[in-house]
Design a protein around this motif. Structure first.
Motif, short mmCIF file in Angstrom:
data_model
loop_
_atom_site.label_atom_id
_atom_site.label_comp_id
_atom_site.label_asym_id
_atom_site.label_seq_id
_atom_site.Cartn_x
_atom_site.Cartn_y
_atom_site.Cartn_z
N UNK A 32 -5.86 14.50 2.54
CA UNK A 32 -5.12 14.89 1.36
C UNK A 32 -3.74 14.25 1.34
N UNK A 33 -3.12 14.15 2.52
CA UNK A 33 -1.81 13.50 2.60
C UNK A 33 -1.92 12.04 2.20
N UNK A 34 -2.98 11.38 2.60
CA UNK A 34 -3.17 9.98 2.24
C UNK A 34 -3.40 9.84 0.73
N UNK A 35 -4.17 10.75 0.16
CA UNK A 35 -4.39 10.74 -1.29
C UNK A 35 -3.06 10.87 -2.02
N UNK A 36 -2.21 11.77 -1.53
CA UNK A 36 -0.89 11.97 -2.14
C UNK A 36 -0.07 10.68 -2.09
#
Length: 537
Positions: free
Chosen positions: A483-487
């Protein structure tokens, strides 16, 4: 003997009348606001196509009456290897509408067809979860190397690129339904171009659609569907209705049981039970062609992205419950893994996305200086629906007012033509709606993969591509880091590179006749599932 013959004839007549009356009672009249462009599950590009495909075709998974994902053609949950990279499905013994069995090879053929770069499918990235998926789509490996195999007539094995916890959500989409290999080969280039050029294995068969010029068609209950007992409707009569006023008029006359509404028409029905409204995860965006003249300039893109008042657009023009969108990923799509908060709420507005005259003016002056011109002209491409024309005129007026010296020209074409121009890169800015087939936020950031046909912005960034690869690679089973990478990818595409300007998140407002029960309007957009619908006497 004569008496017996007469009674037999009378009995048959009564049966015919009874059947026709029952069919008439279970006939629904409905609408879409855009014509069909194809019935080929490997080529579709708009919501009306996706709705029609999922009406006539069913994949390994489907939706139940509560819109939960459940088994479709798959007979039971798959067996999974210890590494969680290989799934073996046993299929139900179901049939196509020509009587032939639906087999594992039909899935193999459909997915290989989708991945084959020669077919130039906009949805080819949907196979990225499979072993060699990315390599096949990019042409580095043959389509036969894709991680899908028929182990027998009714046994299908799929091998994943990496463990994928959300696999059922991926497999439920319209892009991954089966296609009968023999029939598709027989049809050749005609496949999917008319109703007679597809086979059904889903709840309905499609009739009376002969191509993109048709404005009316119908779904007819498929007697060969494995779950036909759940389907009460005998037929659904569909027509293309472009304006909200026309939809409301037809509904009031009893000529539509379901009608989509926009703008001021909604106000007439406030307080009435026939009016329904729900937020969807369909969103509207302005995609900037980063390879086009002038639009290569980052400052110009950032000036345009902040030059229009989204709140005024949704409240003053759309008037259907839609909300401004200030990020790539909409609300109510997914929750954050750690704190279970809505992703969009947790992340908030992204920089360079919201209406800001001061920031837009500053970026505009910078663009003028860098381009060496005080006056610039850009062209906004949009499909020629009444709502799009309203939005286009609003954006034109707002941009020109906020950025003195800017001229915005509107180019309106058919939806089919717009898609063609996007694919060829023959535009500067295009207004597009997008509805995902599942709720994985990777679908949104995946727009801008360098080799993807969905990358109409023609954005090229090797680091961005590597980040996307990590989502289905090393981060696939790590929810929080993923999710952090998506952000970070969302921030790169929207705030830093500004290859897209989010506009609004659509709300679906519609009229539904009170005699209609069980109608499902998907939160994925305006798509309707008629499988569990019935007409109450």
């Amino acid at each position: 003997m004569k008496k017996r013959y007469v009674w037999l004839v009378l009995g048959l007549c009564w049966f015919c009348v009874s059947t026709s009356v029952h069919a008439a009672k279970q006939t629904l009249t409905s609408m879409v606001n855009t014509p069909l462009t194809t019935l080929d599950s490997t080529k579709y590009a708009v919501a009306s196509d996706s709705e029609a495909i999922t009406a006539y075709a069913e994949g390994l998974y489907t939706y139940d009456a509560q819109q939960h994902i459940v088994l479709g053609v798959a007979a039971k949950a798959p067996t999974v290897n210890r590494a969680k990279t290989q799934y073996t499905f046993t299929l139900k013994h179901t049939r196509w509408s020509n009587g032939q069995p639906v087999t594992a090879d039909d899935f193999v053929y459909a997915w290989q067809r989708l991945a084959n770069p020669k077919r130039k499918s906009r949805n080819a990235s949907k196979v990225a979860f499979l072993q060699n998926g990315a390599a096949v789509v990019s042409g580095k490996r043959p389509y036969t190397a894709l991680g899908v195999k028929a182990l027998g007539k009714y046994r299908l094995q799929i091998t994943l690129a990496q463990p994928t916890p959300y696999l059922s959500r991926t497999l439920v989409g319209a892009a991954l339904v089966p296609i009968n290999r023999h029939f598709a080969h027989q049809m050749g280039a005609k496949y999917g171009t008319a109703a007679r050029y597809v086979l059904a294995n889903g709840p309905f068969q499609i009739q009376n659609w002969n191509g993109t010029q048709d404005k009316q068609w119908r779904y007819v209950k498929n007697p060969d569907y494995w779950d036909a007992a759940q389907v009460t409707l005998q037929r659904v009569k569909l027509r293309v209705v472009r304006t909200s006023k026309q939809a409301a008029r037809l509904f009031d006359r009893g000529q539509l049981d379901y009608a989509q509404l926009t703008d001021q028409t909604v106000q007439r029905y406030t307080g009435y039970k026939v009016l329904h409204q729900r937020q969807t995860i369909t969103a509207a965006y302005l995609f900037f062609n980063t390879q086009a003249v002038d639009l290569k300039n980052l400052a110009l893109r950032q000036a345009l992205a902040q030059s229009f008042d989204k709140r005024l657009l949704v409240d003053g023009v759309l008037r259907n419950g839609s909300e401004p969108l200030n990020g790539l990923i909409p609300e109510q799509l997914i929750k954050t893994p750690t704190h279970q908060r809505d992703y969009r709420t947790a992340v908030g507005k992204l920089t360079n996305t919201s209406y800001n005259v001061r920031r837009a003016t500053k970026a505009w002056h910078k663009a003028q200086a860098q381009l060496g011109r005080r006056r610039l002209t850009v062209t906004l491409l949009l499909s020629n629906t009444p709502q799009n024309l309203q939005i286009g005129r609003f954006l034109q007026a707002q941009m020109q007012h906020t950025l003195p010296g800017l001229t915005v020209k509107l180019k309106t074409v058919s939806l089919e033509k717009r898609i063609q121009l996007e694919g060829k890169g023959h535009f500067q800015i295009v207004l597009g709606m997008w509805t995902p087939t599942d709720t994985d936020p990777a679908n949104y950031v995946g727009f801008f993969k360098s080799t993807s046909l969905m990358n109409v912005s023609h954005y090229q960034n090797a680091a961005y591509d590597r980040g996307l690869a990590e989502l289905s690679g090393r981060l696939a089973t790590q929810p929080s880091p993923r999710m952090h990478k998506i952000k970070s990818l969302e921030q790169q595409a929207v705030s830093k590179a500004t290859v897209v300007a989010p506009v609004y998140q659509s709300s679906q407002t519609y009229l539904q006749a009170q005699r209609v029960k069980g109608l499902q309007v998907s939160k994925l957009g305006s798509m309707v599932n008629y499988k569990f619908t019935h007409i109450q006497s």
